[in-house]
Design a protein around this motif. Structure first.
Motif, PDB file in Angstrom:
ATOM      1  N   ALA A 176       1.131  -0.839   0.117  1.00  0.00           N
ATOM      2  CA  ALA A 176       0.555   0.087  -0.153  1.00  0.00           C
ATOM      3  C   ALA A 176       0.745   1.573   0.053  1.00  0.00           C
ATOM      4  O   ALA A 176       2.294   1.610   0.529  1.00  0.00           O
ATOM      5  CB  ALA A 176      -0.924  -0.051   1.465  1.00  0.00           C
ATOM      6  N   VAL A 177       0.425   2.713   0.224  1.00  0.00           N
ATOM      7  CA  VAL A 177       1.108   3.968  -0.475  1.00  0.00           C
ATOM      8  C   VAL A 177       0.547   4.350   1.123  1.00  0.00           C
ATOM      9  O   VAL A 177      -0.714   4.049   0.692  1.00  0.00           O
ATOM     10  CB  VAL A 177       0.667   4.588  -1.419  1.00  0.00           C
ATOM     11  N   TYR A 198       5.333  -2.432   7.468  1.00  0.00           N
ATOM     12  CA  TYR A 198       4.157  -3.018   6.974  1.00  0.00           C
ATOM     13  C   TYR A 198       4.337  -3.332   6.022  1.00  0.00           C
ATOM     14  O   TYR A 198       2.826  -3.636   4.375  1.00  0.00           O
ATOM     15  CB  TYR A 198       2.986  -2.293   7.421  1.00  0.00           C
ATOM     16  N   GLY A 199       5.237  -3.100   4.469  1.00  0.00           N
ATOM     17  CA  GLY A 199       5.405  -2.943   3.272  1.00  0.00           C
ATOM     18  C   GLY A 199       4.627  -1.563   2.870  1.00  0.00           C
ATOM     19  O   GLY A 199       4.128  -1.991   1.974  1.00  0.00           O
ATOM     20  N   ASP A 215       0.080  -0.387  -8.182  1.00  0.00           N
ATOM     21  CA  ASP A 215      -1.372  -1.042  -7.789  1.00  0.00           C
ATOM     22  C   ASP A 215      -1.245  -1.282  -5.717  1.00  0.00           C
ATOM     23  O   ASP A 215      -0.288  -0.436  -5.578  1.00  0.00           O
ATOM     24  CB  ASP A 215      -1.747  -1.642  -8.269  1.00  0.00           C
ATOM     25  N   GLY A 216      -2.519  -1.342  -5.866  1.00  0.00           N
ATOM     26  CA  GLY A 216      -2.882  -1.010  -4.499  1.00  0.00           C
ATOM     27  C   GLY A 216      -3.502  -0.185  -4.129  1.00  0.00           C
ATOM     28  O   GLY A 216      -3.738   1.188  -3.999  1.00  0.00           O
ATOM     29  N   PRO A 217      -3.800  -0.220  -2.379  1.00  0.00           N
ATOM     30  CA  PRO A 217      -4.617   0.686  -1.652  1.00  0.00           C
ATOM     31  C   PRO A 217      -3.775   2.513  -1.640  1.00  0.00           C
ATOM     32  O   PRO A 217      -1.914   1.887  -1.071  1.00  0.00           O
ATOM     33  CB  PRO A 217      -5.171   0.517  -0.461  1.00  0.00           C
ATOM     34  N   VAL A 218      -4.250   3.626  -1.405  1.00  0.00           N
ATOM     35  CA  VAL A 218      -3.570   4.737  -1.330  1.00  0.00           C
ATOM     36  C   VAL A 218      -4.221   5.270  -0.167  1.00  0.00           C
ATOM     37  O   VAL A 218      -5.448   5.759   0.240  1.00  0.00           O
ATOM     38  CB  VAL A 218      -3.451   5.672  -2.402  1.00  0.00           C
ATOM     39  N   ILE A 219      -3.451   5.443   1.557  1.00  0.00           N
ATOM     40  CA  ILE A 219      -3.633   6.317   1.820  1.00  0.00           C
ATOM     41  C   ILE A 219      -3.453   6.834   2.363  1.00  0.00           C
ATOM     42  O   ILE A 219      -2.151   7.424   2.572  1.00  0.00           O
ATOM     43  CB  ILE A 219      -3.569   4.801   3.654  1.00  0.00           C
ATOM     44  N   VAL A 220      -4.214   8.207   2.307  1.00  0.00           N
ATOM     45  CA  VAL A 220      -3.959   9.735   2.199  1.00  0.00           C
ATOM     46  C   VAL A 220      -3.754   9.997   3.614  1.00  0.00           C
ATOM     47  O   VAL A 220      -4.811  10.477   4.299  1.00  0.00           O
ATOM     48  CB  VAL A 220      -4.486  10.536   1.234  1.00  0.00           C
ATOM     49  N   ILE A 320      -4.111  -3.740   5.087  1.00  0.00           N
ATOM     50  CA  ILE A 320      -3.421  -4.173   4.735  1.00  0.00           C
ATOM     51  C   ILE A 320      -3.917  -5.808   4.667  1.00  0.00           C
ATOM     52  O   ILE A 320      -3.751  -6.566   4.095  1.00  0.00           O
ATOM     53  CB  ILE A 320      -1.750  -4.559   5.432  1.00  0.00           C
ATOM     54  N   ARG A 321      -4.989  -5.918   5.861  1.00  0.00           N
ATOM     55  CA  ARG A 321      -5.506  -7.390   5.658  1.00  0.00           C
ATOM     56  C   ARG A 321      -6.636  -6.904   5.083  1.00  0.00           C
ATOM     57  O   ARG A 321      -7.376  -8.729   4.070  1.00  0.00           O
ATOM     58  CB  ARG A 321      -5.946  -6.970   7.812  1.00  0.00           C
ATOM     59  N   ALA A 322      -7.344  -5.633   4.681  1.00  0.00           N
ATOM     60  CA  ALA A 322      -7.818  -6.554   3.014  1.00  0.00           C
ATOM     61  C   ALA A 322      -7.912  -6.283   2.569  1.00  0.00           C
ATOM     62  O   ALA A 322      -8.418  -7.826   1.034  1.00  0.00           O
ATOM     63  CB  ALA A 322      -8.673  -4.761   3.653  1.00  0.00           C
ATOM     64  N   VAL A 323      -6.514  -6.260   1.952  1.00  0.00           N
ATOM     65  CA  VAL A 323      -5.498  -6.437   0.770  1.00  0.00           C
ATOM     66  C   VAL A 323      -4.798  -8.003   0.474  1.00  0.00           C
ATOM     67  O   VAL A 323      -4.295  -8.437  -0.682  1.00  0.00           O
ATOM     68  CB  VAL A 323      -5.129  -6.054  -0.146  1.00  0.00           C
ATOM     69  N   ASP A 324      -4.168  -8.146   1.949  1.00  0.00           N
ATOM     70  CA  ASP A 324      -3.509  -9.760   2.182  1.00  0.00           C
ATOM     71  C   ASP A 324      -4.510 -10.638   3.157  1.00  0.00           C
ATOM     72  O   ASP A 324      -4.498 -10.989   3.739  1.00  0.00           O
ATOM     73  CB  ASP A 324      -2.501  -8.834   2.690  1.00  0.00           C
TER      74      ASP A 324
END
Length: 352
Positions: A176-177, A198-199, A215-220, A320-324
């Motif tokens: 994630a970012v 957490y990568g 790709d992957g989610p972005v946390i702002v 991370i839990r939602a995508v891993d």
């Protein structure tokens, strides 16, 4: 002030040139010569509170807010100024009555008018919320003086002069970012190990988001200000198809929090184009729009560091839990879900 070396209480005449008149040792900061009224012992005390006695590391940006906080709630018209003007006006008037001197009568009226003006200024909050020293001036002033004497930043502080780009996990481990324009907050999160744990890639702008994690989610993460509210919208427009999570602040979310004292920047108010964009679909109330237009804001560096780290960690863990799939399976059997006490930040630092 108290000498940081021999603990003697020094009068102004006993500390010429930032040298203690008793032990003859130099100190970095004198409260009479800097806008924040700082001295070495206060800086060390506040750093200890922010770091929880060394449990975490913090940045100069976070220290700046903690040291400025108590001054932000004060108006330029202090109680001492009002009392002094009222006392002088009263004494002058009494003497004028006894001596029947016209000039003293005029001076008394002028002082009483000044008192009334100061009271109105205090009620109106003139000067309230304006930092006595900017974050940049704090870094180039008191911190430079500190480093000249002690050779390094106060123990527990990490440099936030540049955005941390050497803490990014390997490409294969990026999940994630964290989009965070504030180098102080990014340096804080990097220093406390969150990216590697957490990568997560720390990105300063939209270009870095796409370049380092396509790709992957972005946390702002953003401040509670006009630009911060627009950043989430801009991320969603620039990254169609990617999940964008707003984990930043809003004036509404910090309103009433005892540790949250907003400030305003008269030189950095949002322009009319920015306010027009804010008014068209960000979900702000007219009152909030008026405050943002006047330059009011609350920064992420103002959140107690332990609280900020705990909240960002929880958001990252859920994301991370939602995508891993491995973490989802672990969570389903209880791993990473141990009961935890609610995150309680430390008492506001910088109060003494």
């Amino acid at each position: 002030m108290i000498c940081p070396h021999c603990a003697r209480d020094l009068r102004r005449t006993e500390r010429t040139g930032n040298v203690c008149g008793h032990c003859r040792r130099s100190y970095a900061l004198d409260p009479k010569t800097n806008p924040l009224g700082l001295h070495d012992l206060r800086v060390r005390r506040v750093v200890a509170r922010l770091t929880r006695a060394g449990e975490i590391r913090v940045t100069p940006g976070q220290l700046w807010y903690a040291l400025s906080r108590r001054r932000l709630v004060k108006s330029e018209a202090t109680s001492g100024c009002i009392a002094a003007a009222l006392f002088a006006g009263g004494i002058t008037g009494v003497i004028g009555l006894d001596e029947d001197l016209v000039l003293l009568h005029i001076a008394s009226v002028a002082l009483l008018l000044l008192t009334a003006g100061l009271v109105l200024m205090r009620v109106a909050g003139v000067g309230k919320g304006i930092p006595p020293q900017s974050r940049e001036a704090f870094r180039s002033g008191p911190l430079v003086e500190w480093k000249k004497l002690y050779g390094e930043l106060p123990p527990g502080l990490v440099d936030d002069g540049r955005f941390p780009r050497d803490s990014r996990p390997a490409a294969a481990e990026r999940r994630a970012v964290l989009l965070c324009p504030d180098p102080s907050v990014a340096a804080f999160l990097a220093a406390d190990g969150l990216p590697g744990r957490y990568g997560v890639v720390l990105a300063e702008d939209m270009h870095e988001v796409s370049a380092h994690c396509p790709d992957g989610p972005v946390i702002v993460l953003h401040d509670a200000d006009a630009r911060g509210h627009l950043l989430v919208r801009e991320a969603r427009e620039a990254l169609p198809g990617r999940r964008v999570i707003d984990a930043g602040l809003s004036l509404r979310s910090v309103d009433g929090m005892p540790w949250a004292v907003p400030y305003r920047d008269e030189q950095d108010k949002p322009d009319s184009a920015t306010m027009d964009r804010l008014a068209s679909g960000v979900g702000l109330t007219p009152k909030e729009l008026r405050r943002l237009a006047r330059g009011w804001r609350f920064p992420l560096v103002g959140v107690p560091p332990a609280r900020l780290l705990a909240v960002v960690t929880r958001v990252v863990e859920r994301t991370i839990r939602a995508v891993d799939p491995d973490r989802r399976r672990a969570a389903s059997v209880g791993f990473l879900t141990w009961p935890q006490a609610p995150a309680q930040g430390p008492a506001p630092a910088g109060e003494r």
